[in-house]
Structure formats: C-alpha cells, structure tokens
Design a protein around this motif. Sequence first.
Motif, PDB file in Angstrom:
ATOM      1  N   ASP A 213       0.834  -1.197   0.000  1.00 47.78           N
ATOM      2  CA  ASP A 213       0.000   0.000   0.000  1.00 47.78           C
ATOM      3  C   ASP A 213       0.868   1.245   0.000  1.00 47.78           C
ATOM      4  O   ASP A 213       2.069   1.200   0.293  1.00 47.78           O
ATOM      5  CB  ASP A 213      -0.948   0.012   1.202  1.00 47.78           C
ATOM      6  CG  ASP A 213      -0.221  -0.121   2.523  1.00 47.78           C
ATOM      7  OD1 ASP A 213       0.517   0.812   2.881  1.00 47.78           O
ATOM      8  OD2 ASP A 213      -0.358  -1.173   3.179  1.00 47.78           O
ATOM      9  N   ALA A 214       0.238   2.381  -0.318  1.00 49.42           N
ATOM     10  CA  ALA A 214       0.969   3.636  -0.455  1.00 49.42           C
ATOM     11  C   ALA A 214       1.545   4.114   0.872  1.00 49.42           C
ATOM     12  O   ALA A 214       2.612   4.740   0.898  1.00 49.42           O
ATOM     13  CB  ALA A 214       0.043   4.701  -1.034  1.00 49.42           C
ATOM     14  N   ALA A 215       0.865   3.827   1.984  1.00 53.11           N
ATOM     15  CA  ALA A 215       1.344   4.290   3.281  1.00 53.11           C
ATOM     16  C   ALA A 215       2.723   3.722   3.587  1.00 53.11           C
ATOM     17  O   ALA A 215       3.608   4.430   4.085  1.00 53.11           O
ATOM     18  CB  ALA A 215       0.349   3.909   4.376  1.00 53.11           C
ATOM     19  N   ARG A 216       2.937   2.454   3.287  1.00 54.51           N
ATOM     20  CA  ARG A 216       4.244   1.841   3.531  1.00 54.51           C
ATOM     21  C   ARG A 216       5.316   2.482   2.656  1.00 54.51           C
ATOM     22  O   ARG A 216       6.441   2.726   3.101  1.00 54.51           O
ATOM     23  CB  ARG A 216       4.171   0.347   3.254  1.00 54.51           C
ATOM     24  CG  ARG A 216       3.195  -0.401   4.141  1.00 54.51           C
ATOM     25  CD  ARG A 216       3.280  -1.892   3.936  1.00 54.51           C
ATOM     26  NE  ARG A 216       2.258  -2.595   4.698  1.00 54.51           N
ATOM     27  CZ  ARG A 216       2.254  -3.903   4.909  1.00 54.51           C
ATOM     28  NH1 ARG A 216       3.225  -4.654   4.414  1.00 54.51           N
ATOM     29  NH2 ARG A 216       1.294  -4.471   5.607  1.00 54.51           N
ATOM     30  N   LEU A 217       4.972   2.737   1.421  1.00 55.99           N
ATOM     31  CA  LEU A 217       5.949   3.329   0.509  1.00 55.99           C
ATOM     32  C   LEU A 217       6.282   4.757   0.923  1.00 55.99           C
ATOM     33  O   LEU A 217       7.446   5.178   0.850  1.00 55.99           O
ATOM     34  CB  LEU A 217       5.423   3.304  -0.925  1.00 55.99           C
ATOM     35  CG  LEU A 217       4.971   1.935  -1.461  1.00 55.99           C
ATOM     36  CD1 LEU A 217       4.671   2.028  -2.953  1.00 55.99           C
ATOM     37  CD2 LEU A 217       6.008   0.860  -1.187  1.00 55.99           C
ATOM     38  N   ARG A 218       5.291   5.486   1.382  1.00 49.98           N
ATOM     39  CA  ARG A 218       5.531   6.854   1.841  1.00 49.98           C
ATOM     40  C   ARG A 218       6.467   6.875   3.050  1.00 49.98           C
ATOM     41  O   ARG A 218       7.299   7.779   3.187  1.00 49.98           O
ATOM     42  CB  ARG A 218       4.212   7.537   2.200  1.00 49.98           C
ATOM     43  CG  ARG A 218       3.362   7.938   0.993  1.00 49.98           C
ATOM     44  CD  ARG A 218       2.155   8.724   1.451  1.00 49.98           C
ATOM     45  NE  ARG A 218       1.249   9.038   0.380  1.00 49.98           N
ATOM     46  CZ  ARG A 218       1.371  10.058  -0.467  1.00 49.98           C
ATOM     47  NH1 ARG A 218       2.436  10.852  -0.375  1.00 49.98           N
ATOM     48  NH2 ARG A 218       0.479  10.284  -1.397  1.00 49.98           N
TER      49      ARG A 218
END
Length: 245
Positions: A213-218
Amino acid sequence: MEAFLLDLVPGLQDAWVGATEDEVARIEAIAGRPLPRFYRWFLMRMGHDMGPLAYPTADFSAPKVLECYARRLFAPNPRFLMIGYESDEMMPLHFFYDFEHSIREDARVTKSHAVGGGFHHVFDTFREKLTWGTFLAFHLTTLPQSCVGSFKQRDGGDLRATLDPIMESLGFVHPVSTGPNCGIYRSAEASMVTYAGPEGLPGYQTFRLAGDDAARLRRVLGHLGRDSSLRVDVDEWRPQLASGV
C-alpha cells in the motif's frame, strides 16, 4: 545468483535448458579470450532456453549467437562480442559484451546496430542486467502499489554510499549484490530497484519502489528524504492514488 533466480521464479530449473560444452567453446573461440565466469554460467544454465526469463524480442541463446557469426552478420572483434540478437525491426539494437570494461568476473553490456554506429551502454555487467530485470518483472510488478521517481545526491557524492545504510536500517536486504549503478532491495514491507547507466549522471539514479500500500511506501520515502543528503522526487504512482491520499 542461481538460488536468487530459482526462489524468484518457481519451476525455473525445469524450464531452462543449457548450451553444450562445444557451443560454449565455439563462442569462446569467436571472442578470442576466456569468457567471463558469469557468462559461462549463463550459457551452461540457459544457453538454449531461458524459460520464463526469455525476452520477448531479444535472443540470448548460444545457437543464435553462433548462427549470427556464421552468417557474418557480425565480425569477430577482440573488444565486442554479440551476446543477444534483437529482432525488433523498429529498434534493432543488439546486445554486446564490451571486454574493455570487464569487471566482477563479467563485463559491461552495451547495445548497437549490426551495421555499426555508436554504442549505448546499458549495464555494468550482464549479471546485473539479468538480476535487475528479473526482480522487476517477477516481483515488483506483482505488488499492488508502486511509485517511480529518482534519487539525487545533493552534494554530488556516492549515492549508494548514502542510500544503502538507510535502506539496511529500515530492514531491507540485498538478495544479490550489485555494483554502484543499480541496486536491489527487499524487505517484508516493500521492495525497490534503482538504476543508472554506466555513463549516467554522477549521483543520480531512477527508482521503482513497490509494496502492499501507499502508506508503507511513503514511510520509506520519508526516511530517505528526511534522514539523508538525498533529494527524492516521485514522478508517478502506479496505480494513481485517489485524490487526498
């Protein structure tokens, strides 16, 4: 390297087919020098058939290399050895070893037209080209969310010297070691590849980071941008993030 590929592509050992000792010897005779250790391994494992690792339009098989030299499409050259024949008529740039840049029991991979012209250097080694491409195709592209962008070392220094310790502190490992111009990172949270051509801009590499998910990448990008001298630019999210995310 072999363990990495077999883990990444289950069943690969049942699909690849190696070249014969005679074919390897004939290619070595064309090169006029001992073949790099990695290329010899590649030929003995998948010199007839790369199985699922095969490229859509580029043929790296030993029979194709020998056929091209037998047909005199390429002339033996003490510096360059054609190792991959490109059949794409729109961009027929074939793959060569550049033995003037031999390194890490391998050599630089470059591309050029059969009739001559300039060379476009693509990877420091054939090993890194195969590793980077396989990790991208068989792992990163299977993850639900990814982003692409670039890293720039603000002080113009060694980008990987800054990037690697931070990635290791975040739990990333290097499943296969690489040289300074491409990186492969994997963790339970996300995975990433970075790339720069052998003669690219100093202190600059593109990247693709992927995870669930995007949260982990951010979180990963936040650490890289906040805790280092790296400038982090994200050019695109795949799939595109919803407004406000």
